[in-house]
Design an enzyme around this catalytic site. Sequence first.
Site, PDB file in Angstrom:
ATOM      1  N   LYS A 130       0.867  -1.192   0.000  1.00 34.49           N
ATOM      2  CA  LYS A 130       0.000   0.000   0.000  1.00 34.49           C
ATOM      3  C   LYS A 130       0.897   1.234   0.000  1.00 34.49           C
ATOM      4  O   LYS A 130       1.973   1.222   0.592  1.00 34.49           O
ATOM      5  CB  LYS A 130      -0.884   0.017   1.253  1.00 34.49           C
ATOM      6  CG  LYS A 130      -2.162   0.792   1.082  1.00 34.49           C
ATOM      7  CD  LYS A 130      -3.222  -0.051   0.411  1.00 34.49           C
ATOM      8  CE  LYS A 130      -4.539   0.659   0.262  1.00 34.49           C
ATOM      9  NZ  LYS A 130      -5.592  -0.278  -0.196  1.00 34.49           N
TER      10      LYS A 130
HETATM   11  P1  NAD Z   1     -13.070   7.215  -2.899  1.00 37.82           P
HETATM   12  O1  NAD Z   1     -12.011   8.237  -2.744  1.00 37.82           O
HETATM   13  O2  NAD Z   1     -13.619   6.956  -4.245  1.00 37.82           O
HETATM   14  O3  NAD Z   1     -14.278   7.531  -1.914  1.00 37.82           O
HETATM   15  C1  NAD Z   1     -14.093   7.751  -0.544  1.00 37.82           C
HETATM   16  C2  NAD Z   1     -15.395   8.255   0.039  1.00 37.82           C
HETATM   17  O4  NAD Z   1     -15.238   8.394   1.451  1.00 37.82           O
HETATM   18  C3  NAD Z   1     -15.819   9.618  -0.479  1.00 37.82           C
HETATM   19  O5  NAD Z   1     -17.219   9.656  -0.621  1.00 37.82           O
HETATM   20  C4  NAD Z   1     -15.385  10.558   0.638  1.00 37.82           C
HETATM   21  O6  NAD Z   1     -16.146  11.770   0.692  1.00 37.82           O
HETATM   22  C5  NAD Z   1     -15.658   9.699   1.851  1.00 37.82           C
HETATM   23  N1  NAD Z   1     -14.912  10.142   3.030  1.00 37.82           N
HETATM   24  C6  NAD Z   1     -13.631  10.574   3.106  1.00 37.82           C
HETATM   25  N2  NAD Z   1     -13.332  10.953   4.354  1.00 37.82           N
HETATM   26  C7  NAD Z   1     -14.431  10.728   5.101  1.00 37.82           C
HETATM   27  C8  NAD Z   1     -14.757  10.927   6.467  1.00 37.82           C
HETATM   28  N3  NAD Z   1     -13.849  11.410   7.324  1.00 37.82           N
HETATM   29  N4  NAD Z   1     -16.000  10.603   6.879  1.00 37.82           N
HETATM   30  C9  NAD Z   1     -16.920  10.107   6.013  1.00 37.82           C
HETATM   31  N5  NAD Z   1     -16.678   9.908   4.709  1.00 37.82           N
HETATM   32  C10 NAD Z   1     -15.441  10.208   4.253  1.00 37.82           C
HETATM   33  O7  NAD Z   1     -12.452   5.865  -2.255  1.00 37.82           O
HETATM   34  P2  NAD Z   1     -12.873   4.360  -2.546  1.00 37.82           P
HETATM   35  O8  NAD Z   1     -11.954   3.829  -3.588  1.00 37.82           O
HETATM   36  O9  NAD Z   1     -14.341   4.259  -2.719  1.00 37.82           O
HETATM   37  O10 NAD Z   1     -12.424   3.656  -1.182  1.00 37.82           O
HETATM   38  C11 NAD Z   1     -13.265   3.640  -0.038  1.00 37.82           C
HETATM   39  C12 NAD Z   1     -12.791   2.541   0.909  1.00 37.82           C
HETATM   40  O11 NAD Z   1     -12.788   1.291   0.219  1.00 37.82           O
HETATM   41  C13 NAD Z   1     -11.359   2.709   1.437  1.00 37.82           C
HETATM   42  O12 NAD Z   1     -11.277   2.147   2.732  1.00 37.82           O
HETATM   43  C14 NAD Z   1     -10.539   1.861   0.474  1.00 37.82           C
HETATM   44  O13 NAD Z   1      -9.302   1.434   1.021  1.00 37.82           O
HETATM   45  C15 NAD Z   1     -11.495   0.690   0.271  1.00 37.82           C
HETATM   46  N6  NAD Z   1     -11.277  -0.094  -0.945  1.00 37.82           N
HETATM   47  C16 NAD Z   1     -11.343   0.463  -2.175  1.00 37.82           C
HETATM   48  C17 NAD Z   1     -11.157  -0.327  -3.310  1.00 37.82           C
HETATM   49  C18 NAD Z   1     -11.289   0.217  -4.701  1.00 37.82           C
HETATM   50  O14 NAD Z   1     -11.255  -0.589  -5.645  1.00 37.82           O
HETATM   51  N7  NAD Z   1     -11.462   1.497  -4.903  1.00 37.82           N
HETATM   52  C19 NAD Z   1     -10.898  -1.702  -3.152  1.00 37.82           C
HETATM   53  C20 NAD Z   1     -10.851  -2.244  -1.880  1.00 37.82           C
HETATM   54  C21 NAD Z   1     -11.053  -1.428  -0.783  1.00 37.82           C
END
Ligand code: NAD
Length: 444
Positions: A130
Site C-alpha cells: 500500500k
Molecule cells: P473514494 O475516494 O472513491 O471515496 C471515498 C469516500 O469516502 C468519499 O465519498 C469521501 O467523501 C468519503 N470520506 C472521506 N473521508 C471521510 C470521512 N472522514 N468521513 C466520512 N466519509 C469520508 O475511495 P474508494 O476507492 O471508494 O475507497 C473507499 C474505501 O474502500 C477505502 O477504505 C478503500 O481502502 C477501500 N477499498 C477500495 C477499493 C477500490 O477498488 N477502490 C478496493 C478495496 C477497498
Amino acid sequence: MSQKDPAPQTQAPTAGPPVAVTTATRQKGNLYEVTKTQLDKAAKAMSLAPDVYTILSQPKNELIINFPVRMDDGRYLLFKGYRVQHNNILGPYKGGIRYHEDVTLDELKGLAAAMTWKSALHDIPFGGGKGGIKFNPRLHSKGELERITRRYTHALGNNIGPEFDVPAPDVGTNAQTMVWIMDTYMNVVGFNEKNAVRRVVTGKTITSGGSYGRETATGQGLVHCVVQWAEDHKFNLNGSTFTVQGFGNVGAWAAKILAKMGATLVGVGDYKAYLANPEGMNPHKLAEHVAHTGSVEGYKGAHPITRDEFFALECDICIPAALELEIDEKEARALKCKLVVEGANGPTYPAAEAVLAERGIDLLPDILVNSGGVAVSYYEWLQNKRSERWDLEEVEARLQKRMTRTYNMVRDTAEERKVDYRTAAYIIGLERIARAYAERGIFP
Ligand code: NAD
C-alpha cells in the site's frame, strides 16, 4: 509507536497563504495495531507457526520519500510519499495508492497487511502493499495532481514494477492517476519495453490498458457477498433498506447495484455531510450530484442529519465504505441493522466487533467483501501480460464465480472452526502463506 507522522513541509516560508490545508477529522486509533489484533486472533485460532507469525507481523519494506513539486503559481511544495511492501511470498506486492491528508505510515502498514491476507484468501498470486501521499487532493488543480503523481512515481523508481510491486487506485486516486503512473514509469524504461510494463499499475482507463469491469469491481464484489449472505439467511434483498458511509468508488457502485436488486438507500454520508430519506434516494442521481460537486452535501432528494443520527438509522444493511476505524463501540451500540458489510478497509474497531456479535448483528469482513477490486486488478494484469482484452461478460462471470466460491469457503470455515467470518477469512489466507513458507523455507 506514533499515531501521526509529522506533516510534510507544504509551504515555502516566504510564500503566501497556506495551500495544503488539513480538514478537521475525528481522532482515530492506530490501524496497524487493529490489524495486528486481528492477525493475533486468527494466528491463535489456527496455531500459526511462530516463525511465520514473526515474519508477517511487520512489513518487509517501508519506503518514505519527500519530493518537491511546482504549483500552478510557481511555488514549490514538499510532499511526503510512502510505499509499504508487506509480503510477497505468493507473488508481486499489490495494493492501492491513497491521496489523503491523514495518511500515516502505520495506516499504510495496516492496509498493506490487509492486501496480503486478501490476495491469499482468494488464491490470487499477489502479495500485499500500500502507498500514498499525505495531502488533500481536493485542494489541487488537475495539472498539480498530474505533477505530484509523476514526481512521486519517479521518486519510487524501481521500487515498483510489473513483476515486483503493482499499485492500484484507493481513496483520493482514480483511473487517471493510474494512467499518469503508468506513463511515467513507461518513460523511464527502455523503448523496447514500454508496452511490456503497462501492467505496472491496475485500475487504468480502458483506453490505456484497463479492464472492463474494474471500475465497478469492488462494489460488485461486495454485492455478490451480500447476495450470498441473503441466500444463507433466507433474507429478501428486494424491499430491503441500506445505508452507505462514503459515496466514492466502492460506496456509490455498491448502492447502484443493490438498488437494481430492489434495495432502497435510506442514508448516506461522506467527508462533508450526512443525509437521510426513509422513502429512499436514487443512487444514480446522487452519484451525478457528487460528480458535479464532490460531495453528497446539498443533494435535494434527502434531508441533512448528523453523523450520530446516520449510525442510528433504521435499516437492514449498513455499508461503511469510506475510511478505516469509523465504527467504534458507540456506533456499534447505535446501529439498528441486521448486517454490517465492510466495503472500506478496516472500518470496525475490535471492541465494536464484539458489541455487534453480542447484539446479534452479522458482520462481513473487509478482506472478503472488498476483494472484488484486487480480483479484477489481477484480471487486468493478466490481460496486459497476455496482450488480451476480455469482454465485460467474461470479467463479470469470473468475478461472480470467485466471490461466491470464496464467500462459501469463509462461511464453511467459520462453521467448522467455530470462529467469526473475519477470523475464518484470515485462516484461509494464512494457511496458504504458511504452506508456502514451509515448502520454500526461510533463506538462508
Ligand atoms: P473514494 O475516494 O472513491 O471515496 C471515498 C469516500 O469516502 C468519499 O465519498 C469521501 O467523501 C468519503 N470520506 C472521506 N473521508 C471521510 C470521512 N472522514 N468521513 C466520512 N466519509 C469520508 O475511495 P474508494 O476507492 O471508494 O475507497 C473507499 C474505501 O474502500 C477505502 O477504505 C478503500 O481502502 C477501500 N477499498 C477500495 C477499493 C477500490 O477498488 N477502490 C478496493 C478495496 C477497498
